[in-house]
Write a protein that holds these residues in place. Structure first.
Motif, short mmCIF file in Angstrom:
data_model
loop_
_atom_site.label_atom_id
_atom_site.label_comp_id
_atom_site.label_asym_id
_atom_site.label_seq_id
_atom_site.Cartn_x
_atom_site.Cartn_y
_atom_site.Cartn_z
N VAL A 24 79.67 -89.94 61.74
CA VAL A 24 80.68 -88.89 61.77
C VAL A 24 81.19 -88.61 60.36
CG1 VAL A 24 83.02 -88.34 62.57
CG2 VAL A 24 81.38 -89.42 64.12
N ARG A 25 81.47 -89.65 59.62
CA ARG A 25 82.03 -89.49 58.27
C ARG A 25 81.01 -88.97 57.27
NH1 ARG A 25 84.49 -95.25 58.91
NH2 ARG A 25 86.42 -94.78 59.99
N LEU A 26 79.74 -89.25 57.48
CA LEU A 26 78.72 -88.93 56.48
C LEU A 26 77.91 -87.67 56.80
CD1 LEU A 26 77.42 -92.54 55.91
CD2 LEU A 26 78.95 -91.23 54.45
N ARG A 27 78.21 -87.00 57.89
CA ARG A 27 77.45 -85.82 58.29
C ARG A 27 77.44 -84.75 57.19
NH1 ARG A 27 79.78 -84.62 63.27
NH2 ARG A 27 78.51 -86.32 64.05
N ARG A 28 78.55 -84.60 56.50
CA ARG A 28 78.65 -83.55 55.49
C ARG A 28 77.70 -83.77 54.32
NH1 ARG A 28 83.80 -85.88 55.19
NH2 ARG A 28 83.95 -87.39 53.52
N PHE A 29 77.33 -85.04 54.03
CA PHE A 29 76.42 -85.29 52.93
C PHE A 29 75.04 -84.69 53.19
CE2 PHE A 29 79.57 -88.56 52.13
CZ PHE A 29 79.80 -88.39 50.78
N GLY A 30 74.59 -84.72 54.41
CA GLY A 30 73.31 -84.11 54.75
C GLY A 30 73.35 -82.60 54.57
N ARG A 31 74.44 -81.99 54.99
CA ARG A 31 74.58 -80.54 54.86
C ARG A 31 74.66 -80.12 53.40
NH1 ARG A 31 79.00 -80.43 59.56
NH2 ARG A 31 77.58 -80.50 61.32
N ILE A 32 75.47 -80.85 52.64
CA ILE A 32 75.60 -80.54 51.21
C ILE A 32 74.26 -80.75 50.51
CG2 ILE A 32 76.66 -81.32 49.05
CD1 ILE A 32 79.21 -81.94 50.74
N GLY A 33 73.56 -81.82 50.87
CA GLY A 33 72.27 -82.10 50.26
C GLY A 33 71.25 -81.02 50.56
N ALA A 34 71.23 -80.55 51.81
CA ALA A 34 70.30 -79.48 52.17
C ALA A 34 70.60 -78.21 51.39
CB ALA A 34 70.36 -79.22 53.67
N LEU A 35 71.88 -77.91 51.21
CA LEU A 35 72.27 -76.73 50.45
C LEU A 35 71.85 -76.87 48.99
CD1 LEU A 35 73.78 -74.02 50.35
CD2 LEU A 35 75.85 -75.33 49.81
N LEU A 36 72.12 -78.03 48.38
CA LEU A 36 71.72 -78.24 46.98
C LEU A 36 70.21 -78.14 46.81
CD1 LEU A 36 74.01 -81.23 45.91
CD2 LEU A 36 74.12 -78.88 45.10
N ALA A 37 69.46 -78.75 47.71
CA ALA A 37 68.00 -78.71 47.62
C ALA A 37 67.49 -77.27 47.77
CB ALA A 37 67.37 -79.62 48.66
N ALA A 38 68.07 -76.52 48.69
CA ALA A 38 67.65 -75.13 48.89
C ALA A 38 67.97 -74.28 47.66
CB ALA A 38 68.33 -74.56 50.13
N VAL A 39 69.16 -74.44 47.11
CA VAL A 39 69.53 -73.68 45.91
C VAL A 39 68.61 -74.04 44.75
CG1 VAL A 39 71.34 -73.39 44.16
CG2 VAL A 39 71.92 -73.28 46.59
N GLY A 40 68.32 -75.33 44.60
CA GLY A 40 67.41 -75.75 43.54
C GLY A 40 66.01 -75.21 43.72
N ALA A 41 65.51 -75.21 44.95
CA ALA A 41 64.17 -74.69 45.22
C ALA A 41 64.11 -73.19 44.96
CB ALA A 41 63.76 -75.00 46.66
N VAL A 42 65.11 -72.45 45.40
CA VAL A 42 65.16 -71.01 45.13
C VAL A 42 65.25 -70.78 43.62
CG1 VAL A 42 66.57 -68.93 45.38
CG2 VAL A 42 66.09 -70.36 47.37
#
Length: 165
Positions: A24-42
């Motif tokens: 529950v506490r760490l769910r946001r890290f996955g979302r933030i990580g996916a966003l960072l990876a997507a922005v970096g890939a783009v």
């Protein structure tokens, strides 16, 4: 309402509790990580298409790596929590009434008044009880009888802590 049940000594139980609460506490890290990876890939794709984009390639690679590490952080913490808490297995129990949730673990005991509970979320194994915005404790559903599980669900739905089934 009065629900009482025991928690037997199970070396895996504390790890499952730790994993449920940390998820529950760490769910946001996955979302933030996916966003960072997507922005970096783009950014890497755009850097390849734009002349002189080589200046931005290291930044984009850094974003992708940071995103991947952020996505891997939550599973790493859950695995570590399971491993570290395995030695805490003791006999315990729950005593749930209309007024509060009383928990007993070994020689320690504590409780949460229903008036202090902000909401409850449901997983297949646990009810996760929130006090304010933070998950405070879990109620193990698999250790309850089906009748007690239904009674508790109806009680929490009546209080507005859980959506009706």
């Amino acid at each position: 309402m009065h629900i009482r049940f025991d928690v037997p000594v199970d070396p895996d139980y504390p790890g499952r509790v730790a994993a449920a609460l940390s998820a529950v506490r760490l769910r946001r890290f996955g979302r933030i990580g996916a966003l960072l990876a997507a922005v970096g890939a783009v950014g890497l794709v755009v850097a390849e298409l734009v002349a002189g984009g080589d200046r931005f390639a290291p930044l984009c690679v850094t974003l992708v790596v940071a995103g991947l590490l952020s996505m891997l952080y939550a599973p790493w913490v859950r695995r570590r929590a399971r491993r570290r808490s395995a030695g805490y297995a003791v006999e315990g129990g729950y005593d749930i009434t209309d007024e509060n949730i009383m928990m007993r673990s070994g020689s320690e005991s504590g409780g949460i008044a229903w008036d202090g509970v902000a909401r409850v979320t449901e997983t297949p194994e646990f009810w996760i009880v929130y006090v304010g915005r933070m998950p405070a404790t879990v109620i193990p559903r698999r250790l309850m009888s089906p009748a007690d599980d239904g009674t508790l669900r109806a009680f929490m739905a009546d209080r507005g802590l859980l959506p009706p089934a």
